[in-house]
Structures are given as C-alpha cells and as structure tokens.
Design a protein around this motif. Structure first.
Motif, PDB file in Angstrom:
ATOM      1  N   LEU A  33       0.751  -1.057  -0.029  1.00 54.47           N
ATOM      2  CA  LEU A  33       0.095  -0.177  -0.040  1.00 54.47           C
ATOM      3  C   LEU A  33       0.877   1.212   0.015  1.00 54.47           C
ATOM      4  O   LEU A  33       1.603   1.383   0.985  1.00 54.47           O
ATOM      5  CB  LEU A  33      -1.087  -0.111   1.167  1.00 54.47           C
ATOM      6  N   ASN A  34       0.656   2.201  -0.896  1.00 56.92           N
ATOM      7  CA  ASN A  34       1.415   3.452  -1.061  1.00 56.92           C
ATOM      8  C   ASN A  34       0.429   4.624  -1.425  1.00 56.92           C
ATOM      9  O   ASN A  34      -0.447   4.297  -2.217  1.00 56.92           O
ATOM     10  CB  ASN A  34       2.508   3.368  -2.407  1.00 56.92           C
ATOM     11  N   GLU A  55      -1.151  -8.106  -8.788  1.00 54.27           N
ATOM     12  CA  GLU A  55      -2.206  -7.310  -9.506  1.00 54.27           C
ATOM     13  C   GLU A  55      -2.057  -5.766  -8.728  1.00 54.27           C
ATOM     14  O   GLU A  55      -1.997  -5.899  -7.325  1.00 54.27           O
ATOM     15  CB  GLU A  55      -3.553  -7.845  -9.335  1.00 54.27           C
ATOM     16  N   GLU A  56      -2.468  -4.830  -9.317  1.00 55.34           N
ATOM     17  CA  GLU A  56      -2.455  -3.534  -8.814  1.00 55.34           C
ATOM     18  C   GLU A  56      -3.596  -2.552  -9.090  1.00 55.34           C
ATOM     19  O   GLU A  56      -4.337  -2.777  -9.959  1.00 55.34           O
ATOM     20  CB  GLU A  56      -1.316  -2.497  -9.426  1.00 55.34           C
ATOM     21  N   VAL A  57      -3.983  -2.133  -8.017  1.00 52.67           N
ATOM     22  CA  VAL A  57      -5.383  -1.022  -8.031  1.00 52.67           C
ATOM     23  C   VAL A  57      -5.091   0.395  -7.697  1.00 52.67           C
ATOM     24  O   VAL A  57      -4.166   0.484  -6.645  1.00 52.67           O
ATOM     25  CB  VAL A  57      -6.446  -1.737  -7.214  1.00 52.67           C
ATOM     26  N   PHE A  58      -5.365   1.220  -8.341  1.00 53.03           N
ATOM     27  CA  PHE A  58      -4.965   2.731  -8.015  1.00 53.03           C
ATOM     28  C   PHE A  58      -6.530   3.306  -7.906  1.00 53.03           C
ATOM     29  O   PHE A  58      -7.406   3.373  -8.699  1.00 53.03           O
ATOM     30  CB  PHE A  58      -4.364   3.361  -9.207  1.00 53.03           C
ATOM     31  N   PHE A  84      -4.763  -3.307 -12.838  1.00 44.71           N
ATOM     32  CA  PHE A  84      -4.067  -3.853 -13.594  1.00 44.71           C
ATOM     33  C   PHE A  84      -3.807  -5.341 -13.180  1.00 44.71           C
ATOM     34  O   PHE A  84      -3.110  -5.520 -11.985  1.00 44.71           O
ATOM     35  CB  PHE A  84      -2.717  -3.280 -13.762  1.00 44.71           C
ATOM     36  N   GLY A  85      -3.998  -6.222 -14.108  1.00 45.45           N
ATOM     37  CA  GLY A  85      -3.532  -7.804 -13.692  1.00 45.45           C
ATOM     38  C   GLY A  85      -2.025  -8.123 -13.698  1.00 45.45           C
ATOM     39  O   GLY A  85      -1.250  -7.500 -14.127  1.00 45.45           O
ATOM     40  N   PRO A  86      -1.692  -9.241 -12.999  1.00 45.52           N
ATOM     41  CA  PRO A  86      -0.228  -9.507 -13.151  1.00 45.52           C
ATOM     42  C   PRO A  86       0.102  -9.685 -14.716  1.00 45.52           C
ATOM     43  O   PRO A  86      -0.456 -10.087 -15.374  1.00 45.52           O
ATOM     44  CB  PRO A  86      -0.133 -10.873 -12.835  1.00 45.52           C
ATOM     45  N   GLY A  87       1.284  -8.934 -14.760  1.00 47.58           N
ATOM     46  CA  GLY A  87       1.546  -9.068 -16.302  1.00 47.58           C
ATOM     47  C   GLY A  87       1.496  -8.087 -17.158  1.00 47.58           C
ATOM     48  O   GLY A  87       1.878  -7.907 -18.174  1.00 47.58           O
ATOM     49  N   MET A 105      -2.423   0.075  -4.577  1.00 46.99           N
ATOM     50  CA  MET A 105      -2.766  -1.084  -3.594  1.00 46.99           C
ATOM     51  C   MET A 105      -2.249  -2.527  -4.431  1.00 46.99           C
ATOM     52  O   MET A 105      -2.546  -2.310  -5.741  1.00 46.99           O
ATOM     53  CB  MET A 105      -4.135  -1.461  -3.291  1.00 46.99           C
ATOM     54  N   GLY A 106      -1.375  -3.212  -3.956  1.00 43.02           N
ATOM     55  CA  GLY A 106      -1.017  -4.413  -4.804  1.00 43.02           C
ATOM     56  C   GLY A 106      -1.038  -5.509  -4.028  1.00 43.02           C
ATOM     57  O   GLY A 106      -0.796  -5.618  -2.694  1.00 43.02           O
TER      58      GLY A 106
END
Length: 155
Positions: A33-34, A55-58, A84-87, A105-106
């Motif tokens: 978390l950033n 996976e990342e969520v902004f 964004f999903g992995p890759g 968040m990742g």
C-alpha cells in the motif's frame, strides 16, 4: 486492528513529490500500500512496467492520472479506480494541472519479477532498466541494463 496517520509518515524518495509507504506502517502482510501526491508530470512508477505476480489497483482521490498501456492511454479521474492484472504493462503520469492524490494497492505484497522499460538516449530507444540506491544513499537511480546509462534520478 492497526491505525496510522498520514501526518506522521515520512515521505520516501521516488518518482512523486510525496510517497508514503504504508505497508509496514500498517503491519500489512499480504498487501502493498502506497499513498502518493503527484505534481503535474510526476508518476507513481519509475517507468513502463509489469509485475509478474502482483495485481495493482489505483484509486484517484483527486486530480487525474493518465496511464500508458499497450493499447495507448487511459485517463483515470477523481474518485475513479483502475486495476492491472499480473503481467499487464502500465505507467502513470499526472497529466492534469493540479496535484493528484492517489492510493496504490498491490496484492500479493511481493510482486515477483518486475520488468521495467524506459527510453535510453544512448541506446536510441526503449530498453529494460533496473532501479538502485546510489552509493551515498541520497537518491534512487534508474539505469539501462543494456548500456549502463543512468536515465533517471529521484531524491
């Protein structure tokens, strides 16, 4: 339960004016978390990248971010989210006129391998890069893996 105050956090070096790494502060074990405050032109990342396993969520609290993705660009505005999903390759930039406030968040916390690409003038195009701490530990350097040229410095 564990709570923290943003006012008590120290900003770390990085590609944005304000970056609070909240993972450890909250004692999170499965989530990275950033928190970012990005001035126009700043980014949440050091370059166009993809995480192998994460996976990342902004969440854009205010302002806007434009993400470079393989198919072009997409702008995410105030109170919007993007995943964004992995890759999946992406890179954000605050293309607005105001400060953007963003929570990233990742999961899982360990992204696995990360592929980072940036323009390298010495190589004449976009190449793979690595991120390292300078010898004096006073800045983060982004270096081309092909020629060794430093293409970014962040304090």
């Amino acid at each position: 339960m564990h709570t923290v105050s943003l006012a008590e956090q120290d900003s770390r070096m990085g590609p944005a004016s304000t970056v609070y790494a909240l993972t450890d502060a909250l004692g999170a074990s499965e989530l990275a978390l950033n928190y970012y405050e990005l001035e126009p032109g700043e980014s949440t990342s050091y370059g166009y990248h993809a995480h192998e396993d994460q996976e990342e969520v902004f969440y854009v609290e205010s302002g806007e971010l434009t993400f470079r993705i393989p198919d072009g660009e997409v702008t995410v505005g105030e109170h919007e989210l993007v995943r964004f999903g992995p890759g999946e390759f992406q890179r954000s930039e605050n293309t607005g006129d105001d400060t953007a406030v963003v929570l990233a968040m990742g999961a899982p916390q360990d992204p696995g391998g990360t592929v980072l690409r940036r323009e390298c003038e010495a190589c004449g195009g976009e190449t793979r890069h690595g991120v390292e701490l300078a010898d004096a530990a006073d800045e983060i350097l982004v270096r081309c893996e092909d020629c060794g040229e430093i293409t970014g410095r962040y304090e």
